[in-house]
Design an enzyme around this catalytic site. Structure first.
Site, PDB file in Angstrom:
ATOM      1  N   GLY A  29      57.096  80.823  -2.743  1.00  0.00           N
ATOM      2  CA  GLY A  29      55.918  81.688  -2.782  1.00  0.00           C
ATOM      3  C   GLY A  29      56.280  82.971  -3.493  1.00  0.00           C
ATOM      4  N   ALA A  32      59.257  84.478  -0.605  1.00  0.00           N
ATOM      5  CA  ALA A  32      60.113  83.679   0.260  1.00  0.00           C
ATOM      6  C   ALA A  32      60.238  82.267  -0.289  1.00  0.00           C
ATOM      7  CB  ALA A  32      59.523  83.639   1.667  1.00  0.00           C
ATOM      8  N   ARG A  33      61.315  81.598   0.123  1.00  0.00           N
ATOM      9  CA  ARG A  33      61.464  80.174  -0.184  1.00  0.00           C
ATOM     10  C   ARG A  33      61.424  79.408   1.121  1.00  0.00           C
ATOM     11  NH1 ARG A  33      66.036  82.305  -3.159  1.00  0.00           N
ATOM     12  NH2 ARG A  33      65.086  83.036  -5.078  1.00  0.00           N
ATOM     13  N   VAL A  34      60.818  78.260   1.067  1.00  0.00           N
ATOM     14  CA  VAL A  34      60.639  77.480   2.289  1.00  0.00           C
ATOM     15  C   VAL A  34      61.389  76.156   2.145  1.00  0.00           C
ATOM     16  CG1 VAL A  34      58.937  76.346   3.755  1.00  0.00           C
ATOM     17  CG2 VAL A  34      58.425  78.582   2.775  1.00  0.00           C
ATOM     18  N   LYS A  47      62.037  79.557   6.447  1.00  0.00           N
ATOM     19  CA  LYS A  47      61.427  80.422   5.442  1.00  0.00           C
ATOM     20  C   LYS A  47      62.321  81.627   5.250  1.00  0.00           C
ATOM     21  CE  LYS A  47      57.403  83.350   4.508  1.00  0.00           C
ATOM     22  NZ  LYS A  47      56.017  83.701   4.825  1.00  0.00           N
ATOM     23  N   ASP A 145      46.959  88.931   4.726  1.00  0.00           N
ATOM     24  CA  ASP A 145      47.068  88.157   3.479  1.00  0.00           C
ATOM     25  C   ASP A 145      46.287  86.851   3.609  1.00  0.00           C
ATOM     26  OD1 ASP A 145      47.841  87.371   0.940  1.00  0.00           O
ATOM     27  OD2 ASP A 145      49.894  86.858   1.490  1.00  0.00           O
TER      28      ASP A 145
HETATM   29  N1  LIG Z   1      55.273  75.909   8.862  1.00  0.00           N
HETATM   30  C1  LIG Z   1      55.145  75.340   7.667  1.00  0.00           C
HETATM   31  N2  LIG Z   1      55.050  74.017   7.547  1.00  0.00           N
HETATM   32  C2  LIG Z   1      54.913  73.439   6.341  1.00  0.00           C
HETATM   33  N3  LIG Z   1      54.853  74.115   5.193  1.00  0.00           N
HETATM   34  C3  LIG Z   1      54.947  75.426   5.232  1.00  0.00           C
HETATM   35  C4  LIG Z   1      55.095  76.126   6.468  1.00  0.00           C
HETATM   36  N4  LIG Z   1      55.172  77.427   6.203  1.00  0.00           N
HETATM   37  C5  LIG Z   1      55.075  77.554   4.867  1.00  0.00           C
HETATM   38  N5  LIG Z   1      54.936  76.349   4.266  1.00  0.00           N
HETATM   39  C6  LIG Z   1      54.792  76.080   2.825  1.00  0.00           C
HETATM   40  O1  LIG Z   1      55.424  77.089   2.070  1.00  0.00           O
HETATM   41  C7  LIG Z   1      54.510  77.832   1.282  1.00  0.00           C
HETATM   42  C8  LIG Z   1      54.888  79.296   1.261  1.00  0.00           C
HETATM   43  O2  LIG Z   1      54.929  79.807   2.568  1.00  0.00           O
HETATM   44  P1  LIG Z   1      54.369  81.243   2.938  1.00  0.00           P
HETATM   45  O3  LIG Z   1      52.963  81.360   2.524  1.00  0.00           O
HETATM   46  O4  LIG Z   1      54.678  81.471   4.371  1.00  0.00           O
HETATM   47  O5  LIG Z   1      55.325  82.144   2.070  1.00  0.00           O
HETATM   48  P2  LIG Z   1      55.093  83.204   0.879  1.00  0.00           P
HETATM   49  O6  LIG Z   1      53.699  83.196   0.466  1.00  0.00           O
HETATM   50  O7  LIG Z   1      56.150  83.026  -0.090  1.00  0.00           O
HETATM   51  O8  LIG Z   1      55.465  84.466   1.698  1.00  0.00           O
HETATM   52  P3  LIG Z   1      54.982  85.974   1.753  1.00  0.00           P
HETATM   53  O9  LIG Z   1      53.578  86.043   1.265  1.00  0.00           O
HETATM   54  O10 LIG Z   1      55.126  86.297   3.208  1.00  0.00           O
HETATM   55  O11 LIG Z   1      55.933  86.701   0.927  1.00  0.00           O
HETATM   56  C9  LIG Z   1      53.168  77.522   1.905  1.00  0.00           C
HETATM   57  O12 LIG Z   1      52.123  77.606   0.990  1.00  0.00           O
HETATM   58  C10 LIG Z   1      53.352  76.118   2.426  1.00  0.00           C
HETATM   59  O13 LIG Z   1      53.174  75.176   1.387  1.00  0.00           O
HETATM   60 MG   LIG Z   2      51.880  82.622   1.258  1.00  0.00          MG
END
Ligand SMILES: Nc1ncnc2c1ncn2[C@@H]1O[C@H](COP(=O)(O)OP(=O)(O)OP(=O)(O)O)[C@@H](O)[C@H]1O
Ligand SMILES: [Mg+2]
Lengths: 234, 365
Positions: A29, A32-34, A47, A145
């Site tokens: 995203g 962060a990386r998930v 995450k 957000d």
């Molecule tokens: N609990 C979860 N289970 C499955 N997939 C998830 C989960 N949390 C996040 N993801 C996947 O990861 C992606 C990115 O996660 P998230 O939106 O939390 O992070 P981000 O947008 O990078 O973070 P931020 O906006 O806090 O900097 C999500 O769109 C989703 O596809």
């Molecule tokens: Mg996000």
């Protein structure tokens, strides 16, 4: 996406191996990386927030720290309020990493773009989102957000799960709630211009659910009007 | 763009004067910018530009600038096919003054007119000079702060300021610090910020893809009033701190929009886009996402000829609209102070962004 920037840090790598996780992130995203991991046999995601090098170091470190703790804290509180959000499994502050329940499903934006959503689906999504946001707001939580990237549609029952609480903060002010709704409205109108009825349904459900809908929706209307009236010179 | 047979080209004259700059440009349909002179109404330190004074300045300068634009382009009014002018958004009095001149020219030489949205013109000019077809756009100027991406025939606003514009905020802070308005308050803040050492931490106002800027201005203003002159913090430190904070926020919401629409490329337009620190931060962000900041060179550099309000951007966009069959009848050539970017139906692009890949999870791409 270059593989180089996707590589987990050495410490996380060790952890990922220890907890039987995939080294390829499932997503990158904005901040962060998930990663998919297994913790004691349970399917989780890790995450991890990574440093944003464009930002001044001290500013970046402060933001990462406060967002990590906001995210974990709010997820727990949201669930207590009866909002569908991933279960927090573990927080590793040193690695800026939160481990949580893995949601099987897709982002709401993908569901909306698949072209397979019926008016009935939209109505149900709208109802669920409106109720969830109202519960958060009545419980004194601003998500911060709300977009169709941060709402997931769960495979098992098609229900909407709220994720990504990194920008959340506690507040009971109508202004903050109004802005929260405004952010969501624009995320929908900009990304899904032909499905904006979704937002109407969200507002309708919000109104039915929130005890304080009147002050919030009044303020929301004001925030919106400010946007229209902004003179935009230059 | 490759030079082509000049005689086969259509040519537009564009007039811009929605804020404190008055610009006239001549642009050809092959993308050649034949001329683009401009003048700025500069006010004394501590003061901003007022609508009526600005309109007076523009009225006084516009005829000379039209002559200059034609002379530099080496053409006469006879060789102009269409007269484009800024319809809005902007300050009422200056907009009206410049539109009156456009109407006079069109009437005298019997040319069709086209009204142009100022924000869309910034975007189209950016696309022309950088060659980037479908970027996410940060439009940061005195009156606008928006994160924009093209989707279904409109430039959609994904994020924006929920109160004041970033340029306006910088200008007002420059006034608090007593910095000069010449050549521009934002430029002088940038120079001061380079000398800053101490980071004074203020609020950070990101709301999803939106930003809240007035709280930050209030914080640094109050901080400046209470602490400057005590020897612990300098104007440079405060310019540095505020700039770092605000630009981090802008880059962050741009990145969030890029993640949301799955885009890799980005472009900055508008006067604040001239700021080298903002360009540097945006370039780092884009590179780390595996994308690129588009500009006039490899590093995404933009320069003030195109970032700051100018006549060529109006000419270029007006010409695209004209070639797509649009003209504005003379009796409808009024101006409007409020004219949102997403109000314009973009007839000249494909329905979806041309290069954007099918949406899906980024992991799949
Ligand atoms: N609990 C979860 N289970 C499955 N997939 C998830 C989960 N949390 C996040 N993801 C996947 O990861 C992606 C990115 O996660 P998230 O939106 O939390 O992070 P981000 O947008 O990078 O973070 P931020 O906006 O806090 O900097 C999500 O769109 C989703 O596809
Ligand atoms: Mg996000």
């Amino acid at each position: 996406m270059t593989t180089e920037t996707c590589a987990p840090t050495p410490a996380l790598l060790a952890l990922l191996r220890a907890c039987d996780g995939s080294i390829e992130p499932r997503s990158q995203g904005a901040e962060a990386r998930v990663y998919d991991v297994q913790l004691s046999g349970v399917e989780c995601v890790a995450k991890q927030r990574f440093a944003k090098t464009y930002r001044l170091r001290e500013l970046d470190e402060r933001l990462t720290r406060s967002r990590l703790s906001a995210e974990a804290r709010t997820m727990v509180r949201a669930r207590k309020l009866g909002v569908l959000a991933p279960h927090v499994v573990h927080v590793d502050a040193k690695e800026s990493c939160v481990y949580m329940e893995r949601i099987r499903g897709c982002a709401l934006k993908e569901a909306l773009r698949s072209g397979e959503t019926t008016r009935e689906d939209l109505r149900r999504f709208g109802e669920e989102i409106g109720v969830a946001v109202a519960k958060l707001h009545d419980g004194g939580i601003i998500h911060g957000d709300l977009t169709t990237s941060n709402l997931m549609v769960r495979d098992e029952d098609g229900r909407v799960v709220v994720i990504d609480f990194g920008l959340s903060y506690p507040s009971k002010l109508p202004e903050d709630k109004g802005v929260d709704l405004y952010v969501l409205e624009r995320a929908i109108t900009a990304a899904h211009p032909s499905q904006t009825v979704l937002f109407d349904d969200i507002l309708a459900a919000y109104k039915k659910t929130s005890q304080m809908w009147c002050s919030t929706l009044n303020r929301f209307a004001e925030v919106r009007a400010r946007g229209r009236k902004r003179s935009m010179v230059g | 763009m490759a030079p082509s047979d000049e005689r086969a080209c259509t040519r537009a004259l564009g007039l811009e004067g929605s804020a404190n700059k008055i610009g006239v440009g001549v642009v050809r349909s092959d993308g050649t910018i034949e001329s683009n002179p401009r003048e700025t109404y500069v006010t004394p330190p501590g003061s901003g530009f007022l609508p009526n004074d600005t309109a007076r300045h523009h009225r006084a300068r516009v005829v000379d600038l039209v002559r200059k634009a034609l002379r530099e382009a080496g053409v006469t009014m006879g060789e102009i096919d269409v007269v484009a002018y800024t319809r809005g958004p902007g300050m009422g009095a200056p907009l009206t003054a410049v539109a009156a001149c456009a109407r006079t020219l069109a009437g005298l030489y019997d040319k069709p007119m086209v009204g142009v949205n100022h924000c869309v013109a910034h975007i189209e000019m950016g696309r022309l000079v950088t060659g980037c077809d479908d970027p996410v756009i940060l439009y940061a100027s005195g009156g606008n702060t928006q994160v924009i991406a093209y989707n279904e025939r409109r430039y959609r606003i994904f994020g924006e300021t929920i109160d004041i514009a970033v340029g306006n905020m910088l200008d007002r802070f420059a006034r608090v610090c007593g910095l000069s308005n010449d050549p521009a308050p934002g430029y002088n803040i940038e120079q001061e910020a380079k000398k800053g050492k101490k980071f004074v931490e203020g609020p950070y106002g990101v709301k999803g893809m939106d930003v809240n800027l007035s709280g930050i201005l209030t914080f640094y203003k109050t901080y400046a009033e209470e602490n400057l002159g005590k020897g612990e913090v300098t104007v440079a430190d405060l310019c540095f701190s505020m700039q770092e904070t605000v630009f981090s926020m802008l880059v962050e919401i741009t990145e969030r929009a890029m993640a949301h629409v799955n885009a890799k490329d980005v472009m900055i337009v508008g006067g604040v886009g001239c700021n080298l620190r903002l360009q540097e931060m945006m370039a780092i962000m884009a590179r780390e996402r595996g994308g690129k900041l588009y500009g006039l060179d490899e590093n995404g550099r933009m320069d003030d000829r195109f970032c700051i309000d100018n006549g060529a951007m109006i000419a270029h966009t007006g010409l695209i609209q004209y070639l797509n069959g649009e003209t504005t009848p003379i009796e409808e050539t009024e101006c409007t102070q409020r004219f949102r970017t997403d109000e314009v139906l973009v007839t000249w692009r494909d329905k979806a962004g041309t290069k954007r890949t099918a949406e899906g999870s980024p992991a799949a791409s």
